[in-house]
Every structure is written in structure tokens, then in C-alpha cells.
Design a protein around this motif. Structure first.
Motif, PDB file in Angstrom:
ATOM      1  N   SER A   1       6.823 -37.597  11.445  1.00 53.86           N
ATOM      2  CA  SER A   1       6.798 -38.647  10.427  1.00 53.86           C
ATOM      3  C   SER A   1       5.507 -39.445  10.568  1.00 53.86           C
ATOM      4  N   TYR A   2       5.260 -40.311   9.596  1.00 54.39           N
ATOM      5  CA  TYR A   2       4.040 -41.107   9.634  1.00 54.39           C
ATOM      6  C   TYR A   2       4.101 -42.138  10.746  1.00 54.39           C
ATOM      7  N   GLY A   3       2.974 -42.397  11.349  1.00 54.03           N
ATOM      8  CA  GLY A   3       2.859 -43.475  12.313  1.00 54.03           C
ATOM      9  C   GLY A   3       1.722 -44.379  11.892  1.00 54.03           C
ATOM     10  N   TYR A   4       1.634 -45.531  12.502  1.00 55.37           N
ATOM     11  CA  TYR A   4       0.554 -46.477  12.177  1.00 55.37           C
ATOM     12  C   TYR A   4       0.132 -47.195  13.439  1.00 55.37           C
TER      13      TYR A   4
ATOM     14  N   MET B   1      -1.672 -40.222   0.189  1.00 52.58           N
ATOM     15  CA  MET B   1      -0.342 -40.193   0.825  1.00 52.58           C
ATOM     16  C   MET B   1       0.769 -39.948  -0.185  1.00 52.58           C
TER      17      MET B   1
END
Ligand SMILES: Cc1cc2nc3c(=O)[nH]c(=O)nc-3n(C[C@@H](O)[C@@H](O)[C@H](O)COP(=O)(O)OP(=O)(O)OC[C@H]3O[C@@H](n4cnc5c(N)ncnc54)[C@H](O)[C@@H]3O)c2cc1C
Ligand code: FES
Ligand code: FES
Lengths: 159, 291
Positions: B3-6, B42
């Protein structure tokens, strides 16, 4: 992936929320915080319906991640009216019939507020260029421009 | 599925460490500046989740400096901030013209010229202007900073010269002399919110009525923006008269290799690139004389 914890100030009040790393600020405002006044027209920066102010700067909330709001001051359409009632821009939009379906209106009002803070007495071409990133499919723009001019006049010479 | 991370590191070393660790682990990262390309990407259906590495929390990327020693525009500096900088406005009106053409007021509140450069679109408006202004990329690497001329930075459609694990800190310039001025013109069917059919960035220096130095760059008429040395040759030593301008325009046309699409045919773009070149030089010339 654990959801991210974000603290920011929204319309003058401290707010905490959880969001996914991929969520835009627009998604957070609408889906996590129930602030549905900010609209989604395109999701790709083209229409301006999602306009908000971040630390006083006009931006598209669809072009910013929710987590980027961390530590920032966000102002949305819900924060435009004051204790005394509607903001002069909101009144001017009503009086000049500057909206039909209304989906573009929150974005136009937020963007116009930023404009008038920077240029209290903008000429027509300044208004049109400033608002070029706000699309309206109903009004044909002229009434919007007149509403902004009207609000500018009222704000610099309150009755 | 990943999944996306930041992450929003606070120093160059931390950014480099994140990039390096993900290379080791075979994980995808994407650098984030203003996000006006990243957020749009995105949303594409096939965009693979990755860790977004926000570079806006670094002191270095927030540098916006204009002094006799030179000009530095950090990778986190938005077009809006550039436009509000009076000294930058005076020193590089052409670069600001380009930045001011990128998207709406809202987009300019976030978008950076460095992001525009890294994104490496053939039609990226800042790129010919950066080339004309002789910008130098300041690149952070694991072995310290390295520098590269902007014209060498974009190597293909959507491709830049950064190696894995590197990122752009900012672009820098020598402080232009008072008799050196730049200009950027682009041609679009609409006046606002449109993508360049042709873009031309130029910079000229004028002393005693004679052009002593020139740089000309063309955009949207080849896979990457190009420096056109033959155009500069045609200008240097001339009085920037009609014949010199025509020769420079012709050089731009000759180096271009545009495509035909709904926005314009090959012939049309070649004609326009020559015209815009002449007009941009005339503007820069006038600016140089006014100082
Ligand atoms: C409505 C709209 C209109 C537009 N109109 C125009 C136009 O007229 N002309 C034009 O040229 N462009 C236009 N654009 C695109 C323009 O906004 C972007 O190219 C912008 O300049 C990119 O900057 P950013 O800071 O937003 O970058 P981001 O979106 O954050 O990043 C852009 C790319 O560069 C990479 N990157 C960012 N920073 C770094 C760094 N420091 N080091 C290495 N890689 C990095 C990112 O990973 C990404 O791939 C438009 C975009 C929108 C949404
Ligand atoms: S929804 Fe953000 S610009 Fe259209
Ligand atoms: S009032 Fe309908 S889009 Fe503007």
C-alpha cells in the motif's frame, strides 16, 4: 499499512484525523471530516471546485495529500462566513445570481477571497486570469466576475 | 498488495537513507514536491502503490536566494513564491514568465519548476526557460552533491538523468548582469490553462548595441527541450537586427523534430517555433536595453 495520524487547524479549530497515505486533502475533508462544501469536479487540478486555502495560499485540495495538511492551517468554504453572517462574496454571489447548479461556487468563493486579499481592487482581466483555474459549466462567467467586482467594491467601501 | 506510504524527512541524509533503503528492499518510492503531477499520476488506474517521499521539509529545498553571488531556487519553492520575489522578477523575468504559465493560480500555489523539470514532459514550460537561463541542477547523491547543466538533465520523454537514490535539491544560476535578460514565450490555442504547442526560452546580453552572448532553447518540438547553439551563433556579434533574428528562427526550425497531433502539424510547429524565437528575442532585447 497503518493509517496516518494528522494534526492540523481547519477553519480556525484544531483538528486531528486519520488518513491513508494515498488520500487527497479533498478526500479527507469530504469523507473523513464531513466537510462536503468543498466539491470534487475533476480530481486532477483542472476545475478548481476543490479550492481551499492552505496557510493562506490558494490551492486545489485534490492536488495535495491529506497528510500534507499536517501542521498547516486550512480554510474551506465552511470557514468563510463569519459570526455576523455571510461573507460579502457570498452575498454578492447571491445578489448577482452568480450560480446556477452551484457545484463550482465554493471553489469560486474561496478563490475570490484569496484574490481580494491580494488585490483588493482587481480589474476585470486580473479577476479573469486569477479565476482561470475555476470552471463553471452553467453561468457563462460574466455574473461571477460581476459578483466579485461587487464584493470588492463593498469590501473597500462598506455601506 | 503493497500500500502507499508517506514520509517527510527533515534532512538530505534522511531522504537519501529512505531512498537507499527502499532500493535495497526492492520497494518503490516517488519523490513529492508540489504534487501537481504526482497526485494526478496517483489517480491513474494502474499506478502502483509506493512510498511517497516528501522533500518539502528540508531547509535546502526551501532556499530561494537572489544575491550578487547567484540565484538559488530550491526544489520545494512554488511558482507562487517565485512570482512574489521582486529581485527574482527583475533578474529572471523570462523564467518567471514560464513559471507563471504553468497551470492556474491554484496549481502555482503548489507546483515547482524543479518538479516540472524532473517530470520531463516535452511540453514542460519551465524547461526551455531554465536552459536559456543557463540553470545548473544541484543534485543530492550518497557521495555528496553533483551538478549538471539543465540541458543535460532531461534525457527523454518523462526521463531525467537522476540515478537511483539521487534527488534534485534545486537549480542555481549566476546572477545575470543588468544587460542580460531572458524571455519565454509559448504558443497555445487558448490563452490560459493549456499545454504548449511550442515554447521558446531565450536570453541575450547586449553591450553598445551588439549582442555579446545569447542562449536559445526550444520546447514541445522534440522529445526533450533543446539548446540551440546555432541560434545563439546567429545572434552573437549582431545588432539583433531582423536578419539575425530570422537566422536564429531558422536554426530553431532546423533543430526541431516535432510530431503532428491534434494541437498542430509538424509544418505548423516548425513555422511557429521560428516565429516565437524571433519574438522572444525581441522581448529579451528590449528588456536588456531598458536596464
Ligand atoms: C491543471 C494543471 C495544469 C498544468 N498546466 C501546465 C502547463 O501549462 N505547463 C506545464 O509545463 N505544466 C503544467 N502542469 C504540470 C505542472 O504543474 C507540473 O509539471 C509541475 O510543475 C510539477 O511540479 P510539482 O512540484 O507539482 O511536482 P510533483 O508533482 O511533486 O513531481 C513531479 C515529478 O518530479 C518528481 N520530483 C519532484 N521533485 C523531485 C526532486 N526534488 N527530485 C527528483 N524528482 C522529483 C516526482 O516524483 C514526479 O515524478 C499542469 C498541471 C495541472 C494539474
Ligand atoms: S476537483 Fe480539484 S481541481 Fe477539480
Ligand atoms: S453554477 Fe453550475 S458549474 Fe458553475
Amino acid at each position: 499499512m497503518a493509517r496516518l495520524h494528522v494534526e492540523s487547524t481547519i477553519n480556525g479549530e484544531a483538528q486531528e484525523f486519520l488518513c491513508d497515505a494515498s488520500q487527497s486533502l479533498l478526500d479527507v475533508l469530504r469523507d473523513e471530516l464531513g466537510l462536503t462544501g468543498t466539491k470534487e469536479g475533476c480530481g486532477t487540478g483542472d476545475c478548481g471546485a476543490c479550492s481551499v486555502l492552505v496557510d493562506g495560499r490558494l490551492v486545489c485540495s485534490c492536488l495535495m495529500l491529506g497528510v500534507e495538511a499536517s501542521g498547516a492551517e486550512i480554510e474551506t468554504i465552511e470557514g468563510i462566513a463569519g459570526e455576523e453572517g455571510l461573507h460579502p462574496l457570498q452575498n454578492a454571489f447571491l445578489e448577482n445570481a452568480a450560480l446556477q447548479c452551484g457545484i463550482c461556487t465554493p471553489g469560486f468563493i474561496v478563490a475570490s477571497k484569496a484574490l481580494l486579499e491580494k488585490h483588493p481592487n482587481p480589474d476585470e482581466s486580473t479577476i479573469r486570469y486569477w479565476l482561470a483555474g475555476n470552471l463553471c459549466r452553467c453561468t457563462g462567467y460574466d455574473k461571477i466576475i460581476r459578483a466579485v467586482q461587487d464584493a470588492a467594491a463593498k469590501m473597500s467601501h462598506p455601506a | 498488495m503493497e500500500s502507499y506510504g508517506y514520509v517527510a524527512p527533515g534532512s538530505i541524509d534522511e531522504v537519501l537513507a529512505v531512498l537507499n533503503a527502499s532500493i535495497g528492499a526492492g520497494q518503490m518510492t516517488q519523490l513529492l514536491a508540489g504534487g501537481s503531477d504526482v497526485l494526478v499520476q496517483m489517480r491513474m488506474p494502474n499506478h502502483q502503490p509506493r512510498t511517497i517521499v516528501d522533500i518539502k521539509k528540508l531547509a535546502e529545498t526551501n532556499r530561494l536566494e537572489v544575491s550578487a553571488e547567484g540565484i538559488y531556487i530550491g526544489a520545494a519553492v512554488s511558482s507562487a513564491l517565485m512570482n512574489e520575489h521582486q529581485d527574482l522578477q527583475k533578474a529572471m523575468p523570462g523564467l518567471l514568465e514560464a513559471a507563471d504559465l504553468i497551470g492556474s493560480t491554484q496549481v502555482q500555489g503548489r507546483a515547482t519548476i524543479c518538479g516540472n523539470l524532473c517530470n520531463a514532459s516535452p511540453a514542460g514550460d519551465s524547461i526551455p526557460a531554465l536552459i536559456a537561463a543557463a540553470g545548473i541542477c544541484d543534485i543530492a547523491t550518497a557521495n555528496g552533491n553533483r551538478e549538471m547543466a539543465v540541458e543535460d538533465f532531461v534525457i527523454g520523454v518523462g526521463k531525467n538523468a537522476l540515478q537511483q537514490g539521487e534527488f534534485l535539491l534545486g537549480v542555481k544560476f549566476a546572477m545575470p548582469k543588468a544587460n542580460t535578460k531572458d524571455a519565454y514565450l509559448r504558443f497555445t490555442p487558448r490563452t490560459e490553462m493549456d499545454i504548449a504547442v511550442v515554447g521558446v526560452g531565450v536570453r541575450v546580453s547586449v553591450a553598445n548595441g551588439i549582442c555579446t552572448d545569447a542562449r536559445v532553447s526550444i520546447g514541445a518540438v522534440a522529445p526533450t527541450a533543446l539548446l540551440v547553439p546555432e541560434a545563439a551563433d546567429a545572434l552573437i556579434g549582431s545588432a539583433l537586427d531582423d536578419a539575425a533574428l530570422a537566422a536564429a528562427g531558422e536554426a530553431c526550425k532546423n533543430l526541431s523534430s516535432p510530431i503532428s497531433d491534434k494541437r498542430g502539424t509538424v509544418e505548423y510547429r516548425q513555422k511557429v517555433v521560428a516565429v516565437l524565437c524571433k519574438r522572444a528575442i525581441a522581448i529579451a532585447h528590449k528588456r536588456a536595453l531598458e536596464n
